[in-house]
Scaffold this motif. Sequence first.
Motif, PDB file in Angstrom:
ATOM      1  N   ALA A  24      -2.540  -2.241  -3.881  1.00 28.77           N
ATOM      2  CA  ALA A  24      -1.827  -1.145  -4.545  1.00 28.77           C
ATOM      3  C   ALA A  24      -1.598   0.033  -3.601  1.00 28.77           C
ATOM      4  O   ALA A  24      -0.736   0.878  -3.856  1.00 28.77           O
ATOM      5  CB  ALA A  24      -2.612  -0.696  -5.779  1.00 28.77           C
ATOM      6  N   SER A  25      -2.336   0.087  -2.523  1.00 29.54           N
ATOM      7  CA  SER A  25      -2.147   1.207  -1.591  1.00 29.54           C
ATOM      8  C   SER A  25      -0.936   1.000  -0.687  1.00 29.54           C
ATOM      9  O   SER A  25      -0.575   1.880   0.077  1.00 29.54           O
ATOM     10  CB  SER A  25      -3.414   1.405  -0.754  1.00 29.54           C
ATOM     11  N   TYR A  26      -0.307  -0.158  -0.762  1.00 27.48           N
ATOM     12  CA  TYR A  26       0.910  -0.412   0.026  1.00 27.48           C
ATOM     13  C   TYR A  26       2.139  -0.220  -0.874  1.00 27.48           C
ATOM     14  O   TYR A  26       2.049  -0.309  -2.099  1.00 27.48           O
ATOM     15  CB  TYR A  26       0.903  -1.844   0.585  1.00 27.48           C
ATOM     16  N   HIS A  27       3.271   0.017  -0.253  1.00 29.79           N
ATOM     17  CA  HIS A  27       4.509   0.195  -1.007  1.00 29.79           C
ATOM     18  C   HIS A  27       4.808  -1.062  -1.815  1.00 29.79           C
ATOM     19  O   HIS A  27       4.527  -2.176  -1.364  1.00 29.79           O
ATOM     20  CB  HIS A  27       5.655   0.484  -0.032  1.00 29.79           C
ATOM     21  N   ALA A  30       6.296  -4.132  -0.315  1.00 33.06           N
ATOM     22  CA  ALA A  30       5.529  -4.902   0.674  1.00 33.06           C
ATOM     23  C   ALA A  30       4.497  -5.798   0.001  1.00 33.06           C
ATOM     24  O   ALA A  30       4.018  -6.757   0.595  1.00 33.06           O
ATOM     25  CB  ALA A  30       4.832  -3.949   1.635  1.00 33.06           C
ATOM     26  N   LEU A  34       2.444  -9.494   1.117  1.00 33.19           N
ATOM     27  CA  LEU A  34       1.018  -9.409   1.449  1.00 33.19           C
ATOM     28  C   LEU A  34       0.166 -10.249   0.490  1.00 33.19           C
ATOM     29  O   LEU A  34      -0.956 -10.622   0.798  1.00 33.19           O
ATOM     30  CB  LEU A  34       0.556  -7.947   1.407  1.00 33.19           C
TER      31      LEU A  34
ATOM     32  N   ASN B  17       0.373   3.417  -4.244  1.00 35.30           N
ATOM     33  CA  ASN B  17       1.392   3.956  -3.375  1.00 35.30           C
ATOM     34  C   ASN B  17       2.581   4.371  -4.241  1.00 35.30           C
ATOM     35  O   ASN B  17       2.992   3.627  -5.107  1.00 35.30           O
ATOM     36  CB  ASN B  17       1.806   2.851  -2.401  1.00 35.30           C
ATOM     37  N   PRO B  18       3.114   5.595  -4.040  1.00 39.00           N
ATOM     38  CA  PRO B  18       4.266   6.000  -4.860  1.00 39.00           C
ATOM     39  C   PRO B  18       5.436   5.052  -4.604  1.00 39.00           C
ATOM     40  O   PRO B  18       5.773   4.774  -3.455  1.00 39.00           O
ATOM     41  CB  PRO B  18       4.580   7.411  -4.361  1.00 39.00           C
ATOM     42  N   ALA B  19       6.002   4.526  -5.655  1.00 40.12           N
ATOM     43  CA  ALA B  19       7.020   3.505  -5.485  1.00 40.12           C
ATOM     44  C   ALA B  19       8.415   4.087  -5.649  1.00 40.12           C
ATOM     45  O   ALA B  19       8.975   4.098  -6.736  1.00 40.12           O
ATOM     46  CB  ALA B  19       6.780   2.382  -6.477  1.00 40.12           C
ATOM     47  N   THR B  20       8.964   4.585  -4.576  1.00 36.22           N
ATOM     48  CA  THR B  20      10.346   5.050  -4.626  1.00 36.22           C
ATOM     49  C   THR B  20      11.196   4.058  -3.849  1.00 36.22           C
ATOM     50  O   THR B  20      10.696   3.351  -2.979  1.00 36.22           O
ATOM     51  CB  THR B  20      10.492   6.444  -3.973  1.00 36.22           C
ATOM     52  N   TRP B  22      13.709   2.611  -1.105  1.00 34.52           N
ATOM     53  CA  TRP B  22      13.614   2.935   0.316  1.00 34.52           C
ATOM     54  C   TRP B  22      14.527   4.075   0.742  1.00 34.52           C
ATOM     55  O   TRP B  22      14.180   4.888   1.596  1.00 34.52           O
ATOM     56  CB  TRP B  22      13.828   1.692   1.184  1.00 34.52           C
ATOM     57  N   THR B  25      12.883   7.353   0.125  1.00 38.19           N
ATOM     58  CA  THR B  25      11.589   7.592   0.758  1.00 38.19           C
ATOM     59  C   THR B  25      11.833   8.110   2.173  1.00 38.19           C
ATOM     60  O   THR B  25      12.102   7.339   3.084  1.00 38.19           O
ATOM     61  CB  THR B  25      10.763   6.273   0.836  1.00 38.19           C
ATOM     62  N   PHE B 105       5.736  -5.572  10.505  1.00 37.79           N
ATOM     63  CA  PHE B 105       5.602  -5.533   9.045  1.00 37.79           C
ATOM     64  C   PHE B 105       4.237  -6.065   8.620  1.00 37.79           C
ATOM     65  O   PHE B 105       3.540  -5.461   7.803  1.00 37.79           O
ATOM     66  CB  PHE B 105       6.717  -6.330   8.350  1.00 37.79           C
ATOM     67  N   GLY B 109       2.429  -3.156   6.862  1.00 40.58           N
ATOM     68  CA  GLY B 109       2.692  -3.206   5.426  1.00 40.58           C
ATOM     69  C   GLY B 109       3.767  -2.202   5.019  1.00 40.58           C
ATOM     70  O   GLY B 109       3.892  -1.843   3.856  1.00 40.58           O
ATOM     71  N   ASP B 110       4.534  -1.746   5.995  1.00 37.02           N
ATOM     72  CA  ASP B 110       5.600  -0.777   5.722  1.00 37.02           C
ATOM     73  C   ASP B 110       6.913  -1.537   5.550  1.00 37.02           C
ATOM     74  O   ASP B 110       7.384  -2.184   6.495  1.00 37.02           O
ATOM     75  CB  ASP B 110       5.689   0.199   6.902  1.00 37.02           C
ATOM     76  N   PRO B 111       7.522  -1.470   4.346  1.00 38.65           N
ATOM     77  CA  PRO B 111       8.737  -2.263   4.101  1.00 38.65           C
ATOM     78  C   PRO B 111       9.853  -1.995   5.102  1.00 38.65           C
ATOM     79  O   PRO B 111      10.667  -2.866   5.373  1.00 38.65           O
ATOM     80  CB  PRO B 111       9.180  -1.841   2.699  1.00 38.65           C
ATOM     81  N   MET B 114      10.332  -4.470   7.714  1.00 41.63           N
ATOM     82  CA  MET B 114      10.918  -5.787   7.478  1.00 41.63           C
ATOM     83  C   MET B 114      12.237  -5.803   8.245  1.00 41.63           C
ATOM     84  O   MET B 114      13.029  -4.862   8.134  1.00 41.63           O
ATOM     85  CB  MET B 114      11.228  -5.992   5.993  1.00 41.63           C
ATOM     86  N   TYR B 156      12.416   6.607  14.380  1.00 39.66           N
ATOM     87  CA  TYR B 156      11.053   6.163  14.093  1.00 39.66           C
ATOM     88  C   TYR B 156      10.975   4.634  14.074  1.00 39.66           C
ATOM     89  O   TYR B 156      10.082   4.053  14.679  1.00 39.66           O
ATOM     90  CB  TYR B 156      10.654   6.735  12.726  1.00 39.66           C
TER      91      TYR B 156
END
Lengths: 170, 539
Positions: A24-27, A30, A34, B17-20, B22, B25, B105, B109-111, B114, B156
């Motif tokens: 849950a700590s990942y977006h 993703a 995972l 994680n706040p889900a906005t 992409w 974000t 990725f 774990g950062d979309p 990808m 980035y």
Amino acid sequence: MTLKEELKEKKSAIVQKWIDAALASYHKDAQGALRQTKAQFTNPAGFNLAQGLDGLFDALLEGVITDSVATFLDMTVRLRAVQDFAPSEALAFLIRIKQIVRDELGRERLDAPGVRTDLAAFDAAADDLMLYAFDLYMQCREKIYDIKAQEARSQTYRLLQKAQSIADKE
Amino acid sequence: MSKLPKPAELAKVSYNNPATDWMDTPVEFKPGMYCHGSKPKSLEIVGFPNPRDWRPADADWKLPENWKEILIEGIADRLKKYRSFRLFMDICVRCGACADKCHFFIGTGDPKNMPVLRAELIRSVYRKEFTTAGKILGRMAGARDLTLDVLKEWWYYFYQCTECRRCSVFCPYGIDQAEITIIGRELLNLLGLNIEWIAGPVSNCYMKGNHLGLEPHTIVGNLEYMLDDIETVTGKRIKPSFNRKGAEILFVTPSGDLFADPGTYTCMGYLMLFEELGLDYTWSTYASEGGNFGFFTSNEMGKRLNSKIYAEAKRLGVKWILGGECGHMWRVLSQYMDTWNGPADFLEVPKSPITGTVFENAKSMKMVHIAEFTADLIKNNKLKLDPKRNDHLTVTWHDSCNVSRGMGMLEEPRYVLRNVVNNFVEMPEDTIREKTFCCGSGTGLNASEDMELRMKGGFPRANAAKFVHEHYGVNMLANVCAIDRATLKPLMDYWVPGVNVCGLHELVANAMIMKGEKERTTDLRGEPLPNVQAKEEKA
């Protein structure tokens, strides 16, 4: 049925929720990838997390946290120690096991005789685990700084060697 | 004393994680994830635009007023120039096959790491500016305006891609994310937005011939130290030649081999091999860099830095060129040099003076990779080898992205390796050959300030190495890439302590019995050889 036996029976559901808590700590975009926790080499992040938590849960059931958890802890903490988390965020998922176990047992069972004492022992083990995790997290961070220092040293070794030999000649 | 949060405040922590989406974000510059910005001096030397002091984490990047125009024009130019770029902008169906194939990725774990989404960072702007649907429908068609936030996001994430092309192996359309990153970085360079770890070596290379800025006397001096060490180990004094006109072969290697361990041991391996063969070759203190950080900057800069290799070959009047162990160097030379700065019709088709083998594969570019050269020597039984000298090592092979996936050099180094070591173990199938995992530090990302990024990007590679370390006792990770040699070592230190890193020719030189050598007691690192260790233990 003792608490230990009951938790052993519910292990797969509990560990799954524990994995979910860590993911849950990942977006959200993703998490799907995972979650493929069987792919040891193509998704090492998910695989190591799942294997690590599985092993840690067994250790918690035994109620004794010793150095023997090091391998499993390493599988869950080493990656998070370099990911974009504050230290608290990196390790928070470990103590969530307490709430997950309570949710899984249900209020009625929590009030049952003997459970409260057993649960206190489980909680104490979870706290110990957190302390071990803290040590490991710090080791990882220190290792990063150590590597940076080593890299700087290795890049300048030949220069220093040269400077030394010039100094010797003079 | 700083204010401590109350228990009630702590209890409000959200674990999620706040889900906005992409696009909603905005990029956040996290320490350890990016390199220092280019210094003005490094850009001025090569005449690149917008040289100034700037810091990536600052709000103001000191951009020219018309920066948007410059970028849009830059995209338009490249769409005309490169059909591949236009194709890659249009054909992705977002199937997601590439999504989990990127080492960055997997590790972050950062979309936005990808590959599909990294490409989408540019594609969204392309749609808005260059497609009718994007212009009319905007976000509904996946289009967005080019804003300062978008630009920062490009910077980035295009410096979080090592152009390793693993994703392209899995793309049903063969979209090559490396090319998208290459164009992305070219566009950023129109505004002076490079990283110093690339821009510095580029300007060094432009002025002094190599990334490290080593001047001729330093190159000779550094090699002298290696010759001393070789003499200590073998009893033989080698005298290589420099800038010698009329030599048959010009040898070009990455300057990293001259400078830092463990690359220096590989370099000692070259020196010993050439001595043993009696090769008529010369080093150049001018074409003293096989690598090309210009390639990580722009096509034009890559071409400018590369031009010295053919020029030097012509000046010295050599017949052909031999290349040392390097990854991206090999891709640049094989895929670009001939059309950038060729045809090198003043050179001959490379022919090994030892075996007589003609390297038909190098007919046009006239340059041979040392792994091919040595494999041919061994195949023709021209080297006396004692692999037992490497018996203290259990070796696994890391396929460097550019030579393996990029250029198909899969068997040659393995053939050499099998002949110089007795203990060779492959890593798991999904992590080698075409599907090899990157070291996580290529394309100029091997700085120190982005160490966390490197450790995350290299995690899948390290994970596979850890497996063979734990199951088969692997203690050496060999490869043919200078960046790998420099960066896999810290990677192993973090993830798999107990595994060391070396180049192929270090192992070759350890196994090679040289004419007139003294009885060796140590390897090139000064470590006792296995038989000596055993004798000592007996005594």
